[in-house]
Design a protein around this motif. Sequence first.
Motif, PDB file in Angstrom:
ATOM      1  N   TYR A   1      -9.605  -8.005 -11.467  1.00 19.52           N
ATOM      2  CA  TYR A   1      -8.541  -7.093 -11.026  1.00 19.52           C
ATOM      3  C   TYR A   1      -7.317  -7.256 -11.932  1.00 19.52           C
ATOM      4  O   TYR A   1      -6.661  -6.276 -12.287  1.00 19.52           O
ATOM      5  CB  TYR A   1      -8.181  -7.401  -9.576  1.00 19.52           C
ATOM      6  CG  TYR A   1      -7.170  -6.473  -8.952  1.00 19.52           C
ATOM      7  CD1 TYR A   1      -7.529  -5.203  -8.511  1.00 19.52           C
ATOM      8  CD2 TYR A   1      -5.845  -6.869  -8.780  1.00 19.52           C
ATOM      9  CE1 TYR A   1      -6.607  -4.353  -7.929  1.00 19.52           C
ATOM     10  CE2 TYR A   1      -4.915  -6.018  -8.193  1.00 19.52           C
ATOM     11  CZ  TYR A   1      -5.301  -4.772  -7.766  1.00 19.52           C
ATOM     12  OH  TYR A   1      -4.383  -3.930  -7.190  1.00 19.52           O
TER      13      TYR A   1
ATOM     14  N   ARG B   1      -4.744  -8.670  -2.786  1.00 21.64           N
ATOM     15  CA  ARG B   1      -5.730  -8.319  -3.809  1.00 21.64           C
ATOM     16  C   ARG B   1      -5.762  -9.357  -4.923  1.00 21.64           C
ATOM     17  O   ARG B   1      -6.837  -9.762  -5.384  1.00 21.64           O
ATOM     18  CB  ARG B   1      -5.428  -6.942  -4.383  1.00 21.64           C
ATOM     19  CG  ARG B   1      -5.647  -5.814  -3.390  1.00 21.64           C
ATOM     20  CD  ARG B   1      -5.159  -4.490  -3.935  1.00 21.64           C
ATOM     21  NE  ARG B   1      -5.130  -3.470  -2.890  1.00 21.64           N
ATOM     22  CZ  ARG B   1      -4.199  -2.535  -2.777  1.00 21.64           C
ATOM     23  NH1 ARG B   1      -3.208  -2.469  -3.660  1.00 21.64           N
ATOM     24  NH2 ARG B   1      -4.243  -1.658  -1.795  1.00 21.64           N
TER      25      ARG B   1
ATOM     26  N   ASP C   1     -12.858  -5.754  -0.329  1.00 22.44           N
ATOM     27  CA  ASP C   1     -11.406  -5.676  -0.178  1.00 22.44           C
ATOM     28  C   ASP C   1     -11.022  -4.342   0.421  1.00 22.44           C
ATOM     29  O   ASP C   1     -11.148  -3.297  -0.214  1.00 22.44           O
ATOM     30  CB  ASP C   1     -10.755  -5.865  -1.557  1.00 22.44           C
ATOM     31  CG  ASP C   1      -9.342  -5.295  -1.624  1.00 22.44           C
ATOM     32  OD1 ASP C   1      -8.607  -5.449  -0.633  1.00 22.44           O
ATOM     33  OD2 ASP C   1      -9.000  -4.719  -2.671  1.00 22.44           O
TER      34      ASP C   1
ATOM     35  N   HIS D   1     -13.578  -3.605  -4.565  1.00 24.02           N
ATOM     36  CA  HIS D   1     -12.193  -3.206  -4.302  1.00 24.02           C
ATOM     37  C   HIS D   1     -12.109  -1.730  -3.939  1.00 24.02           C
ATOM     38  O   HIS D   1     -12.811  -0.898  -4.527  1.00 24.02           O
ATOM     39  CB  HIS D   1     -11.335  -3.460  -5.541  1.00 24.02           C
ATOM     40  CG  HIS D   1     -10.041  -2.703  -5.556  1.00 24.02           C
ATOM     41  ND1 HIS D   1      -8.996  -2.995  -4.698  1.00 24.02           N
ATOM     42  CD2 HIS D   1      -9.630  -1.642  -6.303  1.00 24.02           C
ATOM     43  CE1 HIS D   1      -8.000  -2.157  -4.926  1.00 24.02           C
ATOM     44  NE2 HIS D   1      -8.350  -1.332  -5.890  1.00 24.02           N
TER      45      HIS D   1
END
Length: 233
Positions: free
Chosen positions: A167, A130, A122, A146
Motif C-alpha cells: 500500500y 490501512r 481491509d 484493500h
Amino acid sequence: MAREERYARQTMLPEIGPEGQRRLAGASVLVVGVGGLGSPAALYLTGAGVGRLGLADPDTVSESNLQRQTLYTEAQIGRPKPEAARERLTALSSHTRFDCYPEGLTEANARKVIAAYDLVVDCCDNFPTRYLIDDVCAACGKAWVHGSIGEFTGQVSLFNGHAGRRYADLYPDREALCRRQRTAAGVLGTVPGVIGALEASEAVKWIVGFGEPLDGRLFTIDLKTLQTEIITF
C-alpha cells in the motif's frame, strides 16, 4: 450431503470444484471494518464457505448506517458492530466460526490478531488503519485485499501478494494522509455494496488460487458513468 448441496452451484465451477471448496472451508479471513464495505464482504465470504471469519470494528450500529450497511437491522441500533454482524452471519451459516474484535484493529493488538489469519480484507475508512495493516501484513508475510470508496467511486487492490507490492508503494505520502481530518462524506449506498462484493471475490480467488487477482494492480470504478480502469503499479 447437505454441505455438498449448499455449495453445489459454486463447486460445479471448474475453477473451484470440491478441492477449492475445501480450501475455503479451511481458510481464515480477518475483515477489518464491518461497515459499508465489510457488510457485503463478510456476507459473501460467509456464503462462499470460508471456515473462519474475524470481525474487527470498534463502532456501534447507528441509524445513519442502515442506508448502506445492509448487514444490520433497525433492532440492532446501538449494538457493537462485530456482535451484531456475527448474529446475522451465524443465521446465514451456523457452521462458520466467527471471532469478534470490538476494540477494532489497534497498534496494540494488530500483530497478534493478523498473525492468526490467512488473509486480511481491509474494509476500514481511515488511512492510519490501512498503513497499520500494510506494515503488519508485510512483517507477517500475509496478503491483504484493500477496498475504499468515495461518493460514487471505489477501488480495489491486493497487496503483499506474489508481486510484493505494498500500500505504501501506491500511496507513499503516509504522514500527510494520516494527518487528514476524518469527516463525514456522502456516498451512494450501492457503492460500498459493489466494492465490498469485489473484495470478497478477490479473497476467494486468492484462497482458491484461480483467475487473475489484483496483485499489484488497482481496479477503479465510477458508478455514475460505469467507467472502469485497472492500473498496474
